[in-house]
Design an enzyme around this catalytic site. Structure first.
Site, mmCIF file in Angstrom:
data_model
loop_
_atom_site.group_PDB
_atom_site.id
_atom_site.type_symbol
_atom_site.label_atom_id
_atom_site.label_comp_id
_atom_site.label_asym_id
_atom_site.label_seq_id
_atom_site.Cartn_x
_atom_site.Cartn_y
_atom_site.Cartn_z
ATOM 1 N N GLU A 39 20.558 32.428 56.286
ATOM 2 C CA GLU A 39 20.660 31.309 57.228
ATOM 3 C C GLU A 39 21.878 31.444 58.141
ATOM 4 O OE1 GLU A 39 18.396 29.358 57.998
ATOM 5 O OE2 GLU A 39 17.029 29.743 56.353
ATOM 6 N N TYR A 84 29.003 36.145 67.198
ATOM 7 C CA TYR A 84 29.423 34.855 66.627
ATOM 8 C C TYR A 84 30.137 35.074 65.302
ATOM 9 C CZ TYR A 84 26.576 32.302 70.045
ATOM 10 O OH TYR A 84 26.056 31.774 71.181
#
Length: 336
Positions: A39, A84
DNA sequence: AAGACGGGGTT
DNA sequence: AACCCAGTCTT
Protein backbone atom coordinates in the site's frame (compact mmCIF):
# COMPACT_ATOMS: atom_id res chain seq x y z
CA UNK A 1 -35.11 8.84 -5.12
CA UNK A 2 -35.30 5.17 -4.17
CA UNK A 3 -32.39 3.84 -2.11
CA UNK A 4 -29.55 2.42 -4.17
CA UNK A 5 -29.93 -1.39 -4.45
CA UNK A 6 -26.48 -2.04 -2.99
CA UNK A 7 -26.82 -5.79 -2.59
CA UNK A 8 -28.09 -6.25 -6.16
CA UNK A 9 -25.16 -4.11 -7.35
CA UNK A 10 -22.58 -6.13 -5.45
CA UNK A 11 -23.54 -9.58 -6.69
CA UNK A 12 -22.61 -9.23 -10.40
CA UNK A 13 -19.55 -7.19 -9.40
CA UNK A 14 -18.25 -10.02 -7.22
CA UNK A 15 -19.01 -12.62 -9.86
CA UNK A 16 -17.11 -10.57 -12.42
CA UNK A 17 -14.16 -10.12 -10.07
CA UNK A 18 -13.87 -13.83 -9.26
CA UNK A 19 -13.57 -14.51 -12.98
CA UNK A 20 -11.50 -11.55 -14.20
CA UNK A 21 -9.57 -10.21 -11.20
CA UNK A 22 -5.80 -10.15 -11.64
CA UNK A 23 -3.45 -12.37 -9.68
CA UNK A 24 -1.35 -9.65 -8.02
CA UNK A 25 1.43 -10.53 -5.56
CA UNK A 26 -0.17 -8.66 -2.63
CA UNK A 27 -3.45 -10.50 -3.22
CA UNK A 28 -1.70 -13.81 -2.50
CA UNK A 29 -0.90 -12.85 1.07
CA UNK A 30 -2.70 -11.67 4.17
CA UNK A 31 0.48 -10.80 6.02
CA UNK A 32 -0.22 -7.30 7.40
CA UNK A 33 3.42 -6.32 6.85
CA UNK A 34 3.39 -7.32 3.17
CA UNK A 35 0.03 -5.61 2.64
CA UNK A 36 1.35 -2.45 4.29
CA UNK A 37 4.46 -2.45 2.11
CA UNK A 38 2.33 -2.83 -1.02
CA UNK A 39 0.00 0.00 0.00
CA UNK A 40 2.86 2.41 0.67
CA UNK A 41 4.41 1.59 -2.69
CA UNK A 42 1.09 1.88 -4.51
CA UNK A 43 0.43 5.42 -3.28
CA UNK A 44 0.38 7.45 -6.52
CA UNK A 45 2.28 4.69 -8.30
CA UNK A 46 1.01 2.21 -10.86
CA UNK A 47 0.80 -1.53 -10.26
CA UNK A 48 3.28 -2.50 -12.98
CA UNK A 49 5.91 -0.14 -11.56
CA UNK A 50 5.47 -1.48 -8.04
CA UNK A 51 5.62 -5.25 -8.64
CA UNK A 52 9.43 -5.63 -8.95
CA UNK A 53 10.08 -3.23 -6.06
CA UNK A 54 7.61 -5.12 -3.89
CA UNK A 55 9.24 -8.50 -4.56
CA UNK A 56 12.72 -7.14 -3.92
CA UNK A 57 11.63 -5.29 -0.77
CA UNK A 58 10.09 -8.37 0.83
CA UNK A 59 13.25 -10.35 0.10
CA UNK A 60 15.40 -7.58 1.59
CA UNK A 61 13.15 -6.66 4.54
CA UNK A 62 10.86 -9.67 5.13
CA UNK A 63 9.11 -8.41 8.27
CA UNK A 64 8.58 -5.42 10.56
CA UNK A 65 11.60 -6.31 12.71
CA UNK A 66 14.07 -6.45 9.83
CA UNK A 67 12.83 -3.16 8.42
CA UNK A 68 12.82 -1.53 11.85
CA UNK A 69 16.51 -2.25 12.43
CA UNK A 70 17.66 -1.26 8.92
CA UNK A 71 19.61 1.94 8.24
CA UNK A 72 17.69 4.75 6.56
CA UNK A 73 20.25 4.68 3.76
CA UNK A 74 19.47 1.01 3.03
CA UNK A 75 15.75 1.79 3.12
CA UNK A 76 16.10 4.68 0.66
CA UNK A 77 18.29 2.54 -1.56
CA UNK A 78 15.62 -0.17 -1.81
CA UNK A 79 13.11 2.59 -2.67
CA UNK A 80 15.40 4.25 -5.23
CA UNK A 81 13.55 5.08 -8.45
CA UNK A 82 10.03 4.80 -7.01
CA UNK A 83 9.85 8.48 -6.03
CA UNK A 84 8.00 10.18 -3.18
CA UNK A 85 10.79 9.12 -0.82
CA UNK A 86 8.91 10.37 2.22
CA UNK A 87 6.93 7.14 1.79
CA UNK A 88 10.08 5.10 2.45
CA UNK A 89 10.99 7.16 5.51
CA UNK A 90 7.44 6.87 6.82
CA UNK A 91 7.27 3.12 6.22
CA UNK A 92 10.57 2.78 8.07
CA UNK A 93 9.24 4.83 10.99
CA UNK A 94 5.97 2.87 10.97
CA UNK A 95 7.89 -0.40 11.17
CA UNK A 96 9.89 0.92 14.11
CA UNK A 97 6.65 1.90 15.82
CA UNK A 98 5.07 -1.50 15.20
CA UNK A 99 8.23 -3.32 16.33
CA UNK A 100 7.87 -1.63 19.73
CA UNK A 101 4.39 -3.13 20.19
CA UNK A 102 3.87 -6.25 22.30
CA UNK A 103 4.59 -9.11 19.90
CA UNK A 104 5.71 -6.67 17.23
CA UNK A 105 2.41 -6.92 15.37
CA UNK A 106 0.33 -4.39 13.49
CA UNK A 107 -2.86 -3.41 15.36
CA UNK A 108 -6.04 -4.48 13.58
CA UNK A 109 -7.91 -1.36 14.69
CA UNK A 110 -8.53 1.27 12.01
CA UNK A 111 -7.76 4.27 14.23
CA UNK A 112 -4.53 2.74 15.48
CA UNK A 113 -3.41 1.92 11.95
CA UNK A 114 -4.23 5.47 10.85
CA UNK A 115 -2.07 6.86 13.66
CA UNK A 116 1.09 5.46 12.05
CA UNK A 117 3.23 7.85 9.98
CA UNK A 118 2.45 8.00 6.27
CA UNK A 119 -0.94 6.35 6.71
CA UNK A 120 -4.00 8.39 5.83
CA UNK A 121 -7.63 7.51 5.40
CA UNK A 122 -7.14 5.36 2.32
CA UNK A 123 -4.13 3.33 3.44
CA UNK A 124 -5.58 2.68 6.90
CA UNK A 125 -8.76 1.35 5.30
CA UNK A 126 -6.83 -0.66 2.73
CA UNK A 127 -4.79 -2.44 5.40
CA UNK A 128 -7.91 -3.04 7.52
CA UNK A 129 -9.79 -4.52 4.59
CA UNK A 130 -7.02 -6.40 2.75
CA UNK A 131 -5.09 -7.72 5.74
CA UNK A 132 -7.94 -8.13 8.24
CA UNK A 133 -10.96 -8.44 5.94
CA UNK A 134 -12.80 -5.63 7.68
CA UNK A 135 -15.83 -4.00 6.04
CA UNK A 136 -14.52 -0.43 5.88
CA UNK A 137 -14.81 1.88 2.88
CA UNK A 138 -11.79 2.79 0.80
CA UNK A 139 -11.50 5.36 -1.98
CA UNK A 140 -8.45 5.66 -4.24
CA UNK A 141 -8.12 6.68 -7.88
CA UNK A 142 -9.87 3.61 -9.34
CA UNK A 143 -12.79 3.56 -6.93
CA UNK A 144 -13.12 7.35 -7.17
CA UNK A 145 -13.57 7.06 -10.93
CA UNK A 146 -16.09 4.21 -10.62
CA UNK A 147 -18.16 6.03 -8.01
CA UNK A 148 -18.09 9.41 -9.76
CA UNK A 149 -19.50 7.74 -12.86
CA UNK A 150 -21.90 5.44 -11.05
CA UNK A 151 -23.50 8.48 -9.37
CA UNK A 152 -22.89 10.88 -12.28
CA UNK A 153 -21.04 13.29 -9.97
CA UNK A 154 -20.24 16.19 -12.28
CA UNK A 155 -18.56 18.47 -9.76
CA UNK A 156 -14.81 18.15 -9.05
CA UNK A 157 -13.87 15.18 -6.89
CA UNK A 158 -10.72 16.75 -5.43
CA UNK A 159 -12.56 19.14 -3.12
CA UNK A 160 -14.00 18.64 0.33
CA UNK A 161 -17.50 18.15 -1.11
CA UNK A 162 -16.25 15.73 -3.76
CA UNK A 163 -14.33 13.64 -1.24
CA UNK A 164 -17.33 13.57 1.13
CA UNK A 165 -19.53 12.36 -1.69
CA UNK A 166 -17.14 9.57 -2.73
CA UNK A 167 -16.52 8.28 0.77
CA UNK A 168 -20.19 8.27 1.67
CA UNK A 169 -21.03 6.51 -1.60
CA UNK A 170 -18.38 3.90 -0.80
CA UNK A 171 -20.01 3.40 2.60
CA UNK A 172 -23.46 2.93 1.08
CA UNK A 173 -22.19 0.19 -1.24
CA UNK A 174 -20.27 -1.64 1.46
CA UNK A 175 -21.49 -5.08 2.61
CA UNK A 176 -21.39 -6.03 6.31
CA UNK A 177 -19.10 -8.97 5.58
CA UNK A 178 -16.45 -9.81 2.99
CA UNK A 179 -14.99 -6.32 2.91
CA UNK A 180 -11.82 -7.51 1.21
CA UNK A 181 -13.65 -9.15 -1.67
CA UNK A 182 -15.96 -6.18 -2.21
CA UNK A 183 -13.26 -3.53 -2.09
CA UNK A 184 -10.93 -5.56 -4.30
CA UNK A 185 -13.69 -5.98 -6.87
CA UNK A 186 -14.61 -2.29 -6.91
CA UNK A 187 -10.97 -1.31 -7.34
CA UNK A 188 -10.42 -3.89 -10.03
CA UNK A 189 -13.45 -2.67 -11.96
CA UNK A 190 -11.82 0.75 -12.12
CA UNK A 191 -8.49 -0.73 -13.17
CA UNK A 192 -9.79 -3.05 -15.92
CA UNK A 193 -13.20 -1.80 -17.13
CA UNK A 194 -14.00 1.70 -15.89
CA UNK A 195 -10.87 3.12 -17.55
CA UNK A 196 -9.94 6.82 -17.42
CA UNK A 197 -10.25 7.73 -21.11
CA UNK A 198 -12.19 4.97 -22.79
CA UNK A 199 -14.32 3.04 -20.33
CA UNK A 200 -15.37 -0.43 -21.56
CA UNK A 201 -19.03 0.05 -20.63
CA UNK A 202 -20.20 -2.78 -22.89
CA UNK A 203 -18.20 -5.21 -20.74
CA UNK A 204 -19.17 -3.67 -17.41
CA UNK A 205 -20.94 -6.05 -15.02
CA UNK A 206 -22.79 -3.19 -13.31
CA UNK A 207 -23.60 -0.99 -16.28
CA UNK A 208 -27.33 -1.08 -15.56
CA UNK A 209 -26.69 0.63 -12.21
CA UNK A 210 -24.57 3.40 -13.72
CA UNK A 211 -26.00 6.92 -13.91
CA UNK A 212 -23.17 8.41 -15.98
CA UNK A 213 -24.38 10.43 -18.97
CA UNK A 214 -20.92 10.85 -20.45
CA UNK A 215 -18.68 8.48 -18.47
CA UNK A 216 -15.47 9.38 -20.32
CA UNK A 217 -15.85 12.99 -19.13
CA UNK A 218 -15.84 11.92 -15.46
CA UNK A 219 -14.44 12.37 -12.93
CA UNK A 220 -13.72 16.08 -13.14
CA UNK A 221 -10.81 17.62 -11.27
CA UNK A 222 -9.74 21.12 -10.37
CA UNK A 223 -7.48 22.87 -12.83
CA UNK A 224 -3.80 22.18 -12.27
CA UNK A 225 -1.31 25.05 -11.82
CA UNK A 226 0.71 25.90 -14.88
CA UNK A 227 4.15 24.42 -15.28
CA UNK A 228 7.05 26.41 -13.82
CA UNK A 229 10.48 26.29 -15.42
CA UNK A 230 13.51 26.02 -13.14
CA UNK A 231 17.26 25.73 -13.65
CA UNK A 232 19.61 23.98 -11.26
CA UNK A 233 23.38 23.78 -11.46
CA UNK A 234 25.47 20.96 -10.05
CA UNK A 235 29.14 20.06 -10.04
CA UNK A 236 30.87 16.98 -11.39
CA UNK A 237 34.03 16.58 -9.33
CA UNK A 238 36.15 13.51 -9.94
CA UNK A 239 39.51 12.95 -8.24
CA UNK A 240 41.50 9.71 -8.31
CA UNK A 241 38.50 7.51 -9.14
CA UNK A 242 36.38 9.17 -6.47
CA UNK A 243 33.39 11.40 -6.97
CA UNK A 244 32.14 14.18 -4.74
CA UNK A 245 28.49 13.87 -3.72
CA UNK A 246 26.38 15.67 -1.17
CA UNK A 247 23.55 14.37 0.94
CA UNK A 248 20.35 16.26 0.16
CA UNK A 249 18.56 17.98 2.99
CA UNK A 250 15.74 19.19 0.80
CA UNK A 251 13.74 17.53 -1.95
CA UNK A 252 15.56 14.20 -1.79
CA UNK A 253 16.34 14.26 1.90
CA UNK A 254 18.85 11.58 2.84
CA UNK A 255 19.74 10.70 -0.75
CA UNK A 256 23.04 11.51 -2.48
CA UNK A 257 23.17 14.01 -5.36
CA UNK A 258 25.77 15.92 -7.35
CA UNK A 259 26.89 18.95 -5.29
CA UNK A 260 24.63 21.92 -5.80
CA UNK A 261 26.19 25.11 -7.17
CA UNK A 262 24.88 28.39 -5.83
CA UNK A 263 25.66 30.24 -9.05
CA UNK A 264 25.77 29.25 -12.68
CA UNK A 265 29.46 29.02 -13.68
CA UNK A 266 30.59 31.16 -16.65
CA UNK A 267 31.26 28.16 -18.91
CA UNK A 268 29.27 25.59 -20.79
CA UNK A 269 27.92 22.56 -18.90
CA UNK A 270 29.15 19.02 -19.41
CA UNK A 271 25.57 17.88 -19.55
CA UNK A 272 22.03 19.20 -19.41
CA UNK A 273 18.98 17.12 -18.74
CA UNK A 274 15.32 17.96 -18.22
CA UNK A 275 13.07 16.24 -15.76
CA UNK A 276 9.51 16.96 -14.73
CA UNK A 277 8.85 17.44 -11.05
CA UNK A 278 5.28 17.87 -9.83
CA UNK A 279 4.24 21.00 -11.75
CA UNK A 280 7.84 22.11 -12.38
CA UNK A 281 10.07 21.39 -15.30
CA UNK A 282 13.66 21.41 -14.10
CA UNK A 283 16.69 21.77 -16.31
CA UNK A 284 19.63 20.21 -14.51
CA UNK A 285 23.02 21.48 -15.69
CA UNK A 286 26.19 19.71 -14.63
CA UNK A 287 29.49 21.59 -14.73
CA UNK A 288 33.02 20.30 -14.40
CA UNK A 289 34.30 21.27 -10.97
CA UNK A 290 37.20 23.67 -10.94
CA UNK A 291 40.35 23.01 -8.96
CA UNK A 292 39.22 25.48 -6.32
CA UNK A 293 36.21 23.39 -5.41
CA UNK A 294 36.13 22.98 -1.64
CA UNK A 295 33.97 20.22 -0.13
CA UNK A 296 31.76 21.22 2.78
CA UNK A 297 30.46 19.14 5.67
CA UNK A 298 27.45 17.71 3.76
CA UNK A 299 29.75 16.40 1.05
CA UNK A 300 31.85 13.25 0.76
CA UNK A 301 34.16 11.65 -1.75
CA UNK A 302 32.95 8.20 -2.79
CA UNK A 303 34.83 5.54 -4.75
CA UNK A 304 33.06 5.02 -8.07
CA UNK A 305 32.63 1.35 -7.18
CA UNK A 306 30.58 2.32 -4.15
CA UNK A 307 28.01 4.35 -6.09
CA UNK A 308 25.77 1.38 -6.77
CA UNK A 309 25.13 0.99 -3.04
CA UNK A 310 24.11 4.62 -2.47
CA UNK A 311 20.56 5.96 -2.73
CA UNK A 312 20.61 8.40 -5.66
CA UNK A 313 17.44 9.94 -7.17
CA UNK A 314 16.72 9.14 -10.81
CA UNK A 315 17.71 12.45 -12.47
CA UNK A 316 21.12 12.43 -10.77
CA UNK A 317 21.54 8.73 -11.49
CA UNK A 318 20.90 9.45 -15.16
CA UNK A 319 23.47 12.25 -15.11
CA UNK A 320 26.07 9.95 -13.54
CA UNK A 321 25.34 7.17 -16.02
CA UNK A 322 25.96 9.65 -18.80
CA UNK A 323 29.09 11.31 -17.40
CA UNK A 324 31.06 8.50 -15.76
CA UNK A 325 31.63 6.43 -18.93
CA UNK A 326 33.11 9.56 -20.53
CA UNK A 327 35.91 9.50 -17.93
CA UNK A 328 37.53 6.37 -19.31
CA UNK A 329 37.00 4.49 -16.09
CA UNK A 330 35.97 0.91 -15.79
CA UNK A 331 32.73 1.97 -14.16
CA UNK A 332 30.96 -0.60 -12.10
CA UNK A 333 28.16 1.87 -11.66
CA UNK A 334 24.90 0.23 -12.51
CA UNK A 335 21.34 0.21 -11.37
CA UNK A 336 20.80 -2.66 -8.99
C1' DA B 1 -8.04 24.75 0.69
C1' DA B 2 -3.76 24.65 -1.64
C1' DG B 3 0.81 23.17 -2.48
C1' DA B 4 4.70 19.84 -2.16
C1' DC B 5 6.22 15.62 -3.18
C1' DG B 6 8.78 11.42 -8.35
C1' DG B 7 8.88 8.76 -11.64
C1' DG B 8 7.27 6.18 -15.33
C1' DG B 9 3.61 4.82 -18.36
C1' DT B 10 -0.34 6.07 -21.56
C1' DT B 11 -2.94 8.83 -24.76
C1' DA C 1 2.41 17.66 -24.18
C1' DA C 2 -0.95 16.48 -21.08
C1' DC C 3 -2.80 13.21 -18.27
C1' DC C 4 -2.66 9.42 -15.18
C1' DC C 5 -1.43 6.70 -11.06
C1' DA C 6 -3.93 1.44 -4.76
C1' DG C 7 -2.26 9.46 -1.41
C1' DT C 8 -0.21 11.91 2.63
C1' DC C 9 1.55 15.73 4.94
C1' DT C 10 2.32 20.54 5.87
C1' DT C 11 0.93 25.29 5.51
Amino acid sequence: MPPFPASRFRQPLITWFRRHGRDLPWRRTRDPYAILVSEFMLQQTQVATVVPYYEHWLARFPDFASLARADESAVLHAWQGLGYYARARNLHAAAQSVAKNVGGVLPNDLAKIAALPGIGRYTAGAVATFAFDQAVPIVEANIARVLARLTNWEKPIDTAAGRDHLWSTASVLLPKKNGRLHNSALMELGALICLPRRPLCAQCPVQKFCAAVEPAALPRKRAKPRQVLLHESHAFALRRERILLEQSHARWRGMWILPRLAAVPPRSPLLQLDFPFTHHRITLSVFAATRSFLPNEKQRWFPIAQLAELPVPSPHRRALEELLPRQNLCSTFART
